[in-house]
Design an enzyme around this catalytic site. Structure first.
Site, short mmCIF file in Angstrom:
data_model
loop_
_atom_site.label_atom_id
_atom_site.label_comp_id
_atom_site.label_asym_id
_atom_site.label_seq_id
_atom_site.Cartn_x
_atom_site.Cartn_y
_atom_site.Cartn_z
N ASP A 6 0.88 -1.17 0.00
CA ASP A 6 0.00 0.00 0.00
C ASP A 6 0.92 1.22 0.00
O ASP A 6 1.53 1.55 1.01
CB ASP A 6 -0.89 -0.04 1.26
CG ASP A 6 -1.67 1.26 1.47
OD1 ASP A 6 -1.60 2.14 0.60
OD2 ASP A 6 -2.36 1.37 2.50
N LYS A 68 2.85 11.71 -3.49
CA LYS A 68 1.93 10.86 -4.25
C LYS A 68 0.96 11.73 -5.06
O LYS A 68 0.50 11.35 -6.12
CB LYS A 68 1.16 9.95 -3.30
CG LYS A 68 0.19 8.99 -3.98
CD LYS A 68 -0.37 7.99 -2.99
CE LYS A 68 -1.46 7.13 -3.59
NZ LYS A 68 -1.97 6.15 -2.62
N GLU A 145 -7.32 0.63 -4.56
CA GLU A 145 -7.31 0.58 -3.08
C GLU A 145 -8.63 0.08 -2.47
O GLU A 145 -8.61 -0.80 -1.63
CB GLU A 145 -6.90 1.93 -2.50
CG GLU A 145 -5.41 2.18 -2.68
CD GLU A 145 -4.99 3.63 -2.46
OE1 GLU A 145 -5.80 4.43 -1.98
OE2 GLU A 145 -3.83 3.94 -2.80
N ASP A 168 -13.20 4.84 1.49
CA ASP A 168 -11.74 4.87 1.69
C ASP A 168 -11.22 6.31 1.61
O ASP A 168 -11.06 6.86 0.51
CB ASP A 168 -11.10 3.97 0.61
CG ASP A 168 -9.58 3.94 0.70
OD1 ASP A 168 -9.01 4.60 1.59
OD2 ASP A 168 -8.96 3.26 -0.14
#
Ligand code: AMP
Length: 571
Positions: A6, A68, A145, A168
């Site tokens: 992850d 990211k 994800e 999420d």
């Protein structure tokens, strides 16, 4: 052995499938969460994880976080005298996780499943794959994800028939997926999300409110040192609000003290805009899945930011029930990636499990629309693969030129849902030569192939000649070519990474440097001497000398951190 990773905005984790279950692997500090931070140490070596995170405040110009967010762009991030692309910084995180896994497993790790936000675009996915390659990993699969979170959750419910939604909310992205579980088949019915919404936005929102409320000079926003301290103080307050009724953001600049206390209700008011934005993707995913909220059996939380009570309350209000939190929301995505690794390795324990996913957004090209009077309106978006189509998928559509004997057709490929092409994300373009023919005889067949990794291939075939062209999306400025990846792999491999066996001490020192800056006067002087004493102990390289000094040093750091520190009299 395939590992599951992850690669988060804030933290990253690595896990394996072992003895019929997913297992997280701790890093060299014994922690399963490795902060997604990279710092260039004064000696030119690279620090990754907690040591780097400590340096965000003390060395902001040599340290990077939240990169990211820039994956898939050509933004360069400066660390001291060097510049890095976002995928290179991500590669350094991946390399560190890979080394942690190798140390624990006792053999080389060369293959990985890496998770990405479902809403990551083609360029962002390719950048993630490149990051894997730069870290010396073959990326077997890019896994969405929320799909990973559902795998972790669903694996314990293999025999159940259930329908659930994964909510999420990570540090930088928000994803929603609706799933059906039936006789071991886990089917993603729909995904939706917001690429630019996450826990970090709550921090930014609080900071803007703090500036306004405290009338802090706006010029301070460009003071990197002040801002890093403020971000850290605000992050602490945000997290404190997850456990207590109120929290205070406090910071001083020269001799001015700024402080703001917030309770839950105030926090909810300040962040109302962000909370509202969380509703849209939920509604869209349900609409695409043809489901009403009442038809869901459960809601699963993933991502650290779902720890915020304001978010949990919003979820409870929307769904009329409290969400399931039986799996730690920080860990659920990595655990799911390890389940996918188990599936990939065809583990017997997962014999009956099948997982299907969807494309979270529409993919298509720019077209001109014919109006009644034979004139054209240009710039419209024509989807070839509609959002939430099960993947892998391959679709063909035929397009004609707008005039007789037209020599070229230019294909501009986009992703998104907007009516006009310019309002979507442009993925690339392809110019196709046409033979001289009347409109109706001339044309091309455009084939979109979208694979399970969420990567797109575009192929155009001239109808008359059957001549085929393949769109090379890699020509984008935000994307590295295979040759560039190979070259950067070498440069990156030459970078010295801080030795694993010394990272624990280096992390303590980085933390001490940060805490030193919080102190003043006598306390600072006393603590400075303690840092030197610890450094001297380290120089002996003798465990018997180091260990007791270290234990005391760590206790002092904890006291300073928790404000229970007083300068000892007789020292
Ligand atoms: P992830 O990308 O899943 O690691 O999520 C990290 C995000 O979760 C960051 O924005 C953190 O600030 C947030 N987060 C983690 N723990 C908490 C907590 N206890 N309360 C509020 N936010 C948290």
């Amino acid at each position: 052995m395939i590992v599951g990773i992850d690669l988060g905005t804030t933290n990253s984790l690595i896990a394996v499938w072992e003895d019929g279950a997913p297992r997280l692997i701790p890093n060299s500090l014994g922690e399963t969460l490795t902060p997604s931070c990279v710092s260039l140490d004064e000696d030119g070596s690279i620090l990754v994880g907690r040591a780097a995170r400590e340096r965000l405040q003390t060395h902001p110009a040599r340290t990077a976080s939240v990169f990211k967010r820039y994956m898939g762009s050509d933004k360069l991030i400066r660390l001291g005298e060097r510049e890095f692309r976002p995928e290179e910084l991500s590669a350094l995180i991946l390399r560190s996780l890979k080394e942690d896994a190798e140390a624990v497993l006792g053999h080389p790790v060369t293959e990985a499943i890496i998770t990405v936000p479902a809403y990551f675009s083609d360029a962002q996915r390719k950048a993630t794959r490149a990051a894997g390659q730069l870290a010396g990993l073959r990326v077997d699969r890019l896994l969405n994800e929320p799909t990973a979170a559902s795998l972790a959750y669903g694996i314990n419910l293999r025999d159940a028939e259930t329908r659930f939604l994964v909510f999420d909310l990570g540090g930088g992205t928000f994803d929603v997926s609706v799933l059906d579980l039936f006789e071991g088949v886990m089917e993603v019915r729909a995904s939706a999300g917001d690429n630019m919404l996450g826990g970090e936005d709550f921090v930014l929102c609080l900071i803007n409110h703090f500036f306004e409320q405290q009338k802090i000079p706006l010029g301070l926003k460009s003071d990197a040192h002040f801002m890093q301290r403020l971000i850290a103080a605000t992050e602490r307050a945000k997290r404190a609000l997850s456990d207590s009724a109120s929290a205070t953001i406090q910071i001083s600049h020269h001799d001015t003290e700024y402080a703001m206390t917030l309770d839950e209700a105030a926090f909810e008011r300040v962040c109302a805009g962000l909370l509202q934005r969380l509703r849209d993707p939920v509604e869209r995913a349900l609409r695409d899945a043809n489901l009403r909220i009442t038809e869901l059996d459960n809601v699963i939380l993933a991502g650290g930011a779902t720890r915020m009570p304001v978010v949990r309350r919003l979820v409870a209000r929307m769904f009329g029930r409290f969400p399931a939190c039986d799996i730690n929301p920080d860990e659920v995505v990595a655990l799911g990636a390890a389940v996918q690794a188990g599936l990939k390795m065809r583990d017997a324990a997962l014999d009956e499990v099948v997982m299907t996913d969807v494309s979270p957004y529409s993919l298509g090209i720019e077209v001109s629309m014919q109006l009644g009077d034979r004139s054209y309106s240009s710039g419209h978006f024509d989807p070839i693969v509609e959002r939430n189509t099960p993947v892998p998928v391959s679709r063909v559509k035929r397009y004609h030129p707008v005039s007789d004997n037209q020599k070229y057709l230019e294909l501009n490929v986009y992703q998104g849902e907007a009516r006009m092409a310019r309002d979507n994300i442009r993925l690339g373009s392809l110019k196709v030569a046409l033979p001289s023919l009347p409109i109706d005889d001339s044309g091309i067949d455009v084939r979109f192939t979208y694979d399970v990794n969420g990567l797109l291939q575009v192929e155009a075939t001239v109808v008359k000649t059957r001549e085929t062209h393949v769109l090379v999306i890699e020509g984008n400025p935000g994307m590295l070519s295979e040759a560039e990846i190979a070259a950067r792999f070498i440069t990156l491999s030459e970078l010295k990474i801080h030795p694993r066996d010394r990272i624990e001490h280096r992390t303590l020192l980085a933390r001490a440097e940060r805490l030193y800056q919080q102190l003043r006067g006598q306390g600072r002087e006393w603590f400075g001497a303690r840092i030197v004493a610890f450094e001297q102990a380290l120089e002996t390289q003798d465990k018997r000398v180091i260990d007791p000094v270290r234990a005391q040093f760590e206790a002092t750091l904890n006291e300073i951190e928790h404000d229970s520190f007083t300068v000892p009299f007789n020292d």
